[in-house]
Design a protein around this motif. Structure first.
Motif, PDB file in Angstrom:
ATOM      1  N   THR A   1     -65.578  44.984  11.196  1.00  0.00           N
ATOM      2  CA  THR A   1     -65.549  44.061  10.061  1.00  0.00           C
ATOM      3  C   THR A   1     -66.510  42.909  10.285  1.00  0.00           C
ATOM      4  O   THR A   1     -66.977  42.670  11.403  1.00  0.00           O
ATOM      5  N   GLU A   2     -66.758  42.152   9.227  1.00  0.00           N
ATOM      6  CA  GLU A   2     -67.613  40.967   9.346  1.00  0.00           C
ATOM      7  C   GLU A   2     -67.016  39.973  10.320  1.00  0.00           C
ATOM      8  O   GLU A   2     -67.735  39.330  11.087  1.00  0.00           O
ATOM      9  N   ARG A   3     -65.693  39.849  10.319  1.00  0.00           N
ATOM     10  CA  ARG A   3     -65.023  38.870  11.186  1.00  0.00           C
ATOM     11  C   ARG A   3     -65.246  39.167  12.658  1.00  0.00           C
ATOM     12  O   ARG A   3     -65.258  38.249  13.490  1.00  0.00           O
ATOM     13  N   THR A   4     -65.443  40.440  13.027  1.00  0.00           N
ATOM     14  CA  THR A   4     -65.536  40.807  14.440  1.00  0.00           C
ATOM     15  C   THR A   4     -66.970  41.047  14.908  1.00  0.00           C
ATOM     16  O   THR A   4     -67.185  41.516  16.028  1.00  0.00           O
ATOM     17  N   GLN A   5     -67.946  40.720  14.065  1.00  0.00           N
ATOM     18  CA  GLN A   5     -69.327  40.896  14.501  1.00  0.00           C
ATOM     19  C   GLN A   5     -69.715  39.800  15.480  1.00  0.00           C
ATOM     20  O   GLN A   5     -69.057  38.772  15.585  1.00  0.00           O
ATOM     21  N   GLY A   6     -70.784  40.023  16.196  1.00  0.00           N
ATOM     22  CA  GLY A   6     -71.320  39.015  17.101  1.00  0.00           C
ATOM     23  C   GLY A   6     -71.008  39.229  18.570  1.00  0.00           C
ATOM     24  O   GLY A   6     -71.480  38.453  19.409  1.00  0.00           O
ATOM     25  N   GLN A   7     -70.254  40.276  18.915  1.00  0.00           N
ATOM     26  CA  GLN A   7     -69.909  40.427  20.320  1.00  0.00           C
ATOM     27  C   GLN A   7     -71.101  40.818  21.169  1.00  0.00           C
ATOM     28  O   GLN A   7     -71.209  40.385  22.323  1.00  0.00           O
ATOM     29  N   VAL A   8     -72.011  41.624  20.640  1.00  0.00           N
ATOM     30  CA  VAL A   8     -73.133  42.041  21.474  1.00  0.00           C
ATOM     31  C   VAL A   8     -73.981  40.846  21.880  1.00  0.00           C
ATOM     32  O   VAL A   8     -74.469  40.765  23.030  1.00  0.00           O
ATOM     33  N   GLU A   9     -74.171  39.870  20.968  1.00  0.00           N
ATOM     34  CA  GLU A   9     -74.920  38.673  21.323  1.00  0.00           C
ATOM     35  C   GLU A   9     -74.225  37.907  22.450  1.00  0.00           C
ATOM     36  O   GLU A   9     -74.862  37.443  23.397  1.00  0.00           O
ATOM     37  N   LYS A  10     -72.917  37.782  22.321  1.00  0.00           N
ATOM     38  CA  LYS A  10     -72.135  37.101  23.352  1.00  0.00           C
ATOM     39  C   LYS A  10     -72.219  37.852  24.676  1.00  0.00           C
ATOM     40  O   LYS A  10     -72.394  37.252  25.752  1.00  0.00           O
TER      41      LYS A  10
END
Length: 302
Positions: free
Chosen positions: A61-70
């Protein structure tokens, strides 16, 4: 097609064909490698195996995106300090092929999800405690902090109060809700932590702890890793261990009574809130919830 069943109303559809297209378009060096979904992928990301040595993770979901950057920022910094392997991100993929989020390619980590039948559980508890203690000792300078969200691990209990009570209203036929409410209110009264934040993993459940050759082999999925209340990683005492192993984990961690109480309350609230949400979407995720909650409530009496 290897399509993935949706868990959330706003989830993007994913399947093996989508991963094949994304990889071919953005990382042609890996085009043609077989792609297959990993059974039991998490609630935030879907994991696909890419060939024998790689994994692809796509946010649901949109809410859970961004982990790869982290992960690209923090996994290389944390890994040298930890006694077990953790995810090794290799590349960040961009939106494409109709998929709207960034995604990641990782090195595949060998092992099976933790199960008591695969390992001496007391030894595992001590091994995981060593991992948690090592993580807590890592310098938190510049570390991410929990989002302003009632689901953020390692944060106060009070923001979850409304969600907890709402879930109880839906579970009156399934649980002793007056007793649960009394336990929850007692937990709120004792939730007064004001200590120094430490690195936490935040989601030390069996699916994120891998076992190989009778030993813990890796810890994965650092989506909830940030600087917060270290009691958050005591959740493993409830979600991963029981009986002598739970006692061994508590002893090895050397935690105080208040930290134990906060972790217990987090385990209780996570479970109660999850049951009405997942019982139709993913029944296996909440199977056994009644016996699990009974164990937690029994601990309130000790």
């Amino acid at each position: 097609m290897d399509r993935v069943a949706k868990l959330h109303d706003d989830e993007v559809e994913t399947d093996a064909c989508l991963v094949e297209r994304l990889v071919a378009e953005q990382f042609p060096q890996w085009a043609g490698l077989p792609v297959r979904v990993v059974p039991g992928s998490g609630t935030d990301n879907v994991t696909f195996r890419l060939g024998d040595e790689l994994a692809v993770r796509l946010p649901r979901t949109e809410r859970t995106q961004g982990q790869v950057e982290k992960d690209l920022t923090w996994m290389p910094r944390l890994a040298p300090h930890l006694p077990l392997p953790i995810p090794e991100p290799l590349e960040k993929g961009e939106p494409g092929a109709g998929y709207p989020f960034t995604w990641g390619v990782y090195r595949w980590l060998e092992g099976e999800p933790y199960s008591a039948g695969l390992i001496d559980t007391v030894d595992a508890a001590r091994q995981l405690a060593e991992f948690v203690r090592s993580l807590q000792e890592v310098d938190t300078t510049g570390a991410p902090v929990p989002p302003d969200d009632p689901f953020s691990r390692g944060t106060p209990l009070a923001p979850r109060d409304g969600l907890f009570r709402e879930a109880l209203e839906q579970l009156q036929d399934d649980f002793d809700t007056p007793r649960l409410l009394a336990a929850w209110e007692a937990s709120l009264e004792s939730d007064t932590w004001d200590g120094r934040p430490s690195w936490i993993h935040g989601d030390l459940m069996p699916g994120n702890i891998l076992v190989a050759n009778g030993k813990l082999s890796a810890v994965i999925d650092f989506g909830t890793a940030w600087a917060a209340d270290p009691a958050a990683d005591l959740l493993a005492a409830w979600y991963t261990f029981d009986g002598p192993a739970r006692a061994a984990f508590r002893e090895a961690m050397g935690v105080d009574r208040d930290s134990w109480a906060r972790a217990r309350a987090w385990a209780l609230s996570l479970t109660i809130i999850a049951v009405p949400y997942y019982r139709d979407r993913r029944p296996g995720a909440v199977r056994g919830a009644q016996s699990f909650v009974a164990e937690i409530l029994a601990d309130f009496d000790t």
